[in-house]
Design an enzyme around this catalytic site. Structure first.
Site, PDB file in Angstrom:
ATOM      1  N   THR A  15       0.831  -1.204   0.000  1.00 25.04           N
ATOM      2  CA  THR A  15       0.000   0.000   0.000  1.00 25.04           C
ATOM      3  C   THR A  15       0.864   1.253   0.000  1.00 25.04           C
ATOM      4  OG1 THR A  15      -0.174   0.068   2.415  1.00 25.04           O
ATOM      5  CG2 THR A  15      -1.863  -1.172   1.236  1.00 25.04           C
ATOM      6  N   ASP A  16       0.245   2.330  -0.422  1.00 26.10           N
ATOM      7  CA  ASP A  16       0.952   3.613  -0.448  1.00 26.10           C
ATOM      8  C   ASP A  16       0.562   4.447   0.774  1.00 26.10           C
ATOM      9  OD1 ASP A  16      -1.594   4.627  -1.019  1.00 26.10           O
ATOM     10  OD2 ASP A  16      -1.170   4.889  -3.150  1.00 26.10           O
ATOM     11  N   GLN A  17       0.955   5.685   0.786  1.00 22.51           N
ATOM     12  CA  GLN A  17       0.692   6.568   1.922  1.00 22.51           C
ATOM     13  C   GLN A  17      -0.806   6.775   2.158  1.00 22.51           C
ATOM     14  OE1 GLN A  17       2.797  10.247   1.555  1.00 22.51           O
ATOM     15  NE2 GLN A  17       2.225  10.983   3.585  1.00 22.51           N
ATOM     16  N   MET A  18      -1.624   6.543   1.134  1.00 24.95           N
ATOM     17  CA  MET A  18      -3.068   6.728   1.253  1.00 24.95           C
ATOM     18  C   MET A  18      -3.772   5.446   1.701  1.00 24.95           C
ATOM     19  SD  MET A  18      -3.645   8.994  -2.215  1.00 24.95           S
ATOM     20  CE  MET A  18      -2.719   7.849  -3.237  1.00 24.95           C
ATOM     21  N   ILE A  20      -3.810   2.683   0.078  1.00 29.44           N
ATOM     22  CA  ILE A  20      -4.383   2.080  -1.126  1.00 29.44           C
ATOM     23  C   ILE A  20      -3.300   1.234  -1.787  1.00 29.44           C
ATOM     24  CG2 ILE A  20      -5.251   2.616  -3.438  1.00 29.44           C
ATOM     25  CD1 ILE A  20      -6.559   5.103  -2.227  1.00 29.44           C
TER      26      ILE A  20
END
Length: 139
Positions: A15-18, A20
């Protein structure tokens, strides 16, 4: 037509910082789906490679409809809609979340190649024998 399903749980690192799933990880989810689809036929990529044939990806596309998040249990549905023609095989893929919502669709096109020469070839008979029950009109 042959369809297979397998599940993958989203890991934090995907996942990324969001929170997601990073879009590039879907290539790996699609690969898991393809590998498991072939395994569920009773034939593996390792078996394929032991025949001297490899299947490199030559093209893939994805359409992202909804996000997946950390710890989601994803279902990767992999479908062969058509009998492989000549040296090509196409896997249609869909990724669903645990609520059954469609998140991503894609198409992955691969070639059958002779490993030693990298020449195009047809599907090995061992794999064709496993697929034939789902394509009764094919030779």
């Amino acid at each position: 037509m042959y369809t297979s399903e397998t599940q993958v749980r989203v890991r934090y690192a995907e996942t990324d910082q969001m929170n997601i799933v990073y879009h590039g990880n879907y290539a790996q989810y699609f690969e898991v789906g393809r590998v498991e689809a072939i395994r569920q036929l009773g034939f593996s990529y390792k078996d394929l490679e032991s025949t001297g044939i490899i299947m490199p990806v030559i093209e893939w596309t994805a359409k992202f409809l909804r996000p997946a998040h950390y710890d989601d249990l994803l279902t990767v549905r992999t479908t062969l809609k058509d009998w492989p023609v000549d040296h090509r095989i196409e896997f249609h893929q869909e990724v669903y979340n645990q609520r059954g919502k469609l998140l991503t669709t894609g198409l992955v096109r691969l070639y059958f190649l002779v490993a030693k020469t990298m020449e195009k070839t047809s599907m090995p008979p061992e794999m064709a024998d496993r697929l034939r029950p789902w394509f009764p009109s094919e030779p």
